[in-house]
Design a protein around this motif. Structure first.
Motif, PDB file in Angstrom:
ATOM      1  N   ASP A  23     -19.326  -5.884 -64.969  1.00  0.00           N
ATOM      2  CA  ASP A  23     -19.364  -7.340 -64.995  1.00  0.00           C
ATOM      3  C   ASP A  23     -19.591  -7.864 -63.582  1.00  0.00           C
ATOM      4  OD1 ASP A  23     -19.166  -9.994 -65.521  1.00  0.00           O
ATOM      5  OD2 ASP A  23     -17.044  -9.981 -66.064  1.00  0.00           O
ATOM      6  N   THR A  24     -20.847  -7.894 -63.162  1.00  0.00           N
ATOM      7  CA  THR A  24     -21.159  -8.358 -61.809  1.00  0.00           C
ATOM      8  C   THR A  24     -21.078  -9.874 -61.701  1.00  0.00           C
ATOM      9  OG1 THR A  24     -23.510  -8.363 -62.376  1.00  0.00           O
ATOM     10  CG2 THR A  24     -22.646  -6.389 -61.335  1.00  0.00           C
ATOM     11  N   GLU A  25     -20.964 -10.564 -62.836  1.00  0.00           N
ATOM     12  CA  GLU A  25     -20.850 -12.021 -62.804  1.00  0.00           C
ATOM     13  C   GLU A  25     -19.409 -12.458 -62.523  1.00  0.00           C
ATOM     14  OE1 GLU A  25     -23.469 -13.990 -62.866  1.00  0.00           O
ATOM     15  OE2 GLU A  25     -24.664 -12.163 -62.993  1.00  0.00           O
ATOM     16  N   ASP A  26     -18.482 -11.535 -62.689  1.00  0.00           N
ATOM     17  CA  ASP A  26     -17.085 -11.839 -62.403  1.00  0.00           C
ATOM     18  C   ASP A  26     -16.917 -11.900 -60.894  1.00  0.00           C
ATOM     19  OD1 ASP A  26     -14.389 -11.978 -62.083  1.00  0.00           O
ATOM     20  OD2 ASP A  26     -13.929 -10.065 -63.059  1.00  0.00           O
ATOM     21  N   GLY A  27     -16.732 -13.114 -60.368  1.00  0.00           N
ATOM     22  CA  GLY A  27     -16.661 -13.289 -58.924  1.00  0.00           C
ATOM     23  C   GLY A  27     -15.285 -13.066 -58.347  1.00  0.00           C
ATOM     24  N   ASN A  28     -14.300 -12.707 -59.187  1.00  0.00           N
ATOM     25  CA  ASN A  28     -12.948 -12.492 -58.687  1.00  0.00           C
ATOM     26  C   ASN A  28     -12.909 -11.341 -57.688  1.00  0.00           C
ATOM     27  OD1 ASN A  28     -12.037 -14.524 -60.294  1.00  0.00           O
ATOM     28  ND2 ASN A  28     -11.228 -13.182 -61.893  1.00  0.00           N
ATOM     29  N   LEU A  29     -12.168 -11.546 -56.630  1.00  0.00           N
ATOM     30  CA  LEU A  29     -12.024 -10.507 -55.625  1.00  0.00           C
ATOM     31  C   LEU A  29     -11.100  -9.407 -56.123  1.00  0.00           C
ATOM     32  CD1 LEU A  29     -11.577 -12.685 -52.403  1.00  0.00           C
ATOM     33  CD2 LEU A  29     -13.697 -11.835 -53.434  1.00  0.00           C
ATOM     34  N   ILE A  30     -11.347  -8.194 -55.688  1.00  0.00           N
ATOM     35  CA  ILE A  30     -10.491  -7.062 -56.016  1.00  0.00           C
ATOM     36  C   ILE A  30      -9.889  -6.565 -54.709  1.00  0.00           C
ATOM     37  CG2 ILE A  30     -10.387  -4.733 -56.978  1.00  0.00           C
ATOM     38  CD1 ILE A  30     -12.863  -5.444 -58.639  1.00  0.00           C
ATOM     39  N   ARG A  31      -8.563  -6.485 -54.658  1.00  0.00           N
ATOM     40  CA  ARG A  31      -7.879  -6.046 -53.445  1.00  0.00           C
ATOM     41  C   ARG A  31      -7.116  -4.757 -53.729  1.00  0.00           C
ATOM     42  NH1 ARG A  31      -8.149 -10.190 -49.764  1.00  0.00           N
ATOM     43  NH2 ARG A  31      -8.511 -12.288 -50.609  1.00  0.00           N
ATOM     44  N   PHE A  32      -7.192  -3.815 -52.786  1.00  0.00           N
ATOM     45  CA  PHE A  32      -6.456  -2.572 -52.931  1.00  0.00           C
ATOM     46  C   PHE A  32      -6.156  -2.011 -51.544  1.00  0.00           C
ATOM     47  CE2 PHE A  32     -10.976  -1.649 -53.007  1.00  0.00           C
ATOM     48  CZ  PHE A  32     -11.124  -0.592 -52.121  1.00  0.00           C
ATOM     49  N   ASN A  33      -4.883  -1.720 -51.311  1.00  0.00           N
ATOM     50  CA  ASN A  33      -4.435  -1.112 -50.050  1.00  0.00           C
ATOM     51  C   ASN A  33      -4.955  -1.849 -48.816  1.00  0.00           C
ATOM     52  OD1 ASN A  33      -4.729   1.135 -52.232  1.00  0.00           O
ATOM     53  ND2 ASN A  33      -3.217   1.947 -50.780  1.00  0.00           N
ATOM     54  N   GLY A  34      -5.017  -3.157 -48.892  1.00  0.00           N
ATOM     55  CA  GLY A  34      -5.479  -3.960 -47.770  1.00  0.00           C
ATOM     56  C   GLY A  34      -6.980  -4.199 -47.758  1.00  0.00           C
ATOM     57  N   TRP A  35      -7.710  -3.466 -48.584  1.00  0.00           N
ATOM     58  CA  TRP A  35      -9.166  -3.635 -48.666  1.00  0.00           C
ATOM     59  C   TRP A  35      -9.502  -4.797 -49.589  1.00  0.00           C
ATOM     60  CZ3 TRP A  35     -12.924  -0.164 -46.522  1.00  0.00           C
ATOM     61  CH2 TRP A  35     -12.371   0.924 -45.826  1.00  0.00           C
ATOM     62  N   MET A  36     -10.694  -5.351 -49.427  1.00  0.00           N
ATOM     63  CA  MET A  36     -11.159  -6.431 -50.305  1.00  0.00           C
ATOM     64  C   MET A  36     -12.569  -6.119 -50.769  1.00  0.00           C
ATOM     65  SD  MET A  36     -13.229  -9.332 -50.550  1.00  0.00           S
ATOM     66  CE  MET A  36     -13.512  -9.996 -48.903  1.00  0.00           C
ATOM     67  N   LEU A  37     -12.776  -6.182 -52.087  1.00  0.00           N
ATOM     68  CA  LEU A  37     -14.073  -5.931 -52.705  1.00  0.00           C
ATOM     69  C   LEU A  37     -14.541  -7.223 -53.365  1.00  0.00           C
ATOM     70  CD1 LEU A  37     -16.062  -3.529 -53.245  1.00  0.00           C
ATOM     71  CD2 LEU A  37     -14.922  -3.264 -55.458  1.00  0.00           C
ATOM     72  N   ASP A  38     -15.715  -7.702 -52.964  1.00  0.00           N
ATOM     73  CA  ASP A  38     -16.247  -8.965 -53.471  1.00  0.00           C
ATOM     74  C   ASP A  38     -17.448  -8.671 -54.374  1.00  0.00           C
ATOM     75  OD1 ASP A  38     -17.425 -11.422 -53.937  1.00  0.00           O
ATOM     76  OD2 ASP A  38     -17.081 -12.168 -51.899  1.00  0.00           O
TER      77      ASP A  38
END
Length: 247
Positions: free
Chosen positions: A136-151
């Motif tokens: 789901d590339t349309e989902d603009g929610n950020l994903i955070r893990f162990n201090g990292w951020m995936l946009d």
């Protein structure tokens, strides 16, 4: 008889051997597919123009002197229809060139019909994944893990220190789908389906290589936690700690 596919996919066989054409027509029609078969590039072009072809089984060397690799490149320049190369030569160089020309898989003759069927079904699944098997590339929610951020929207990976990390399309897609489902074990084939890989998807090691490169980018330093673990005999699992997503 094996269970037919939900939709009667249209298979185009391009082979100059009439015995092979007839054998594949009979076998795939018994499996529930619609099959067209031609002997050369001219017949191939006519069939592609007249019909909605779902997949092409293309012989590497045709009796007319035509080169299957060139025909594969011609198809790929006009269409995304999947291509499986058929050949009597099991040369690694030919296989790599075929994939670079746009082929999705490569089967050496003599082949077992059940193997061809299995390969064909796999390629069709990758070309037309179910709605639940897509990123789901349309989902603009950020994903955070162990201090990292995936946009997902901007396709950015940011370190805990705020620095951008360059990822290839394949690496980003693998990280995205795994980070969205931490704790879930993904097989190599599932990852290839989900990330819609094409160029090298016939090689099992393609996913391994991308995972290895991805680990080097996100598991840095001696004290860095292992974020992607191998599951012996199965595949990979993302073990990063993902708090609730934020917008």
């Amino acid at each position: 008889m094996a269970e037919p596919t939900p939709r009667a996919a249209h298979v185009l066989v391009v082979d100059d051997d009439p015995r092979i054409r007839q054998m594949l027509i009979r076998y795939f029609e018994e499996e529930g597919y619609h099959v067209s078969a031609v002997a050369d590039g001219r017949g191939m072009r006519d069939a592609l123009q007249r019909n909605a072809i779902d997949i092409v089984l293309l012989d590497l060397i045709l009796g007319s002197g035509e080169d299957g690799l060139m025909l594969a490149r011609e198809i790929r320049s006009r269409s995304d229809v999947p291509i499986i190369m058929l050949t009597g030569r099991d040369d690694v160089v030919d296989r790599i060139v075929g994939l670079e020309m746009g082929a999705d898989d490569y089967i050496a003759k003599p082949f077992h019909l059940r193997e061809v069927l299995a390969r064909l079904r796999t390629v069709l699944r990758r070309q037309h994944p179910s709605p639940l098997q897509t990123i789901d590339t349309e989902d603009g929610n950020l994903i955070r893990f162990n201090g990292w951020m995936l946009d997902p929207r901007e396709r950015r990976l940011v370190t805990p220190e705020g620095e951008d990390v360059a990822l290839t399309t394949g690496e980003f897609n693998i990280l995205l789908v795994m980070a969205k489902h931490p704790g879930r074990v993904f097989s190599r084939d599932t990852l290839m389906n989900l990330t819609k890989g094409r160029n090298y998807e016939a090689f099992d090691r393609a996913i391994d290589a991308q995972i290895s490169r991805l680990r080097k980018k996100i598991e840095v330093g001696k004290n860095s936690p292992v974020l992607i673990k191998s599951v012996r005999g199965v595949g990979y699992v993302f073990t990063g700690q993902s708090p609730a997503r934020t917008v």
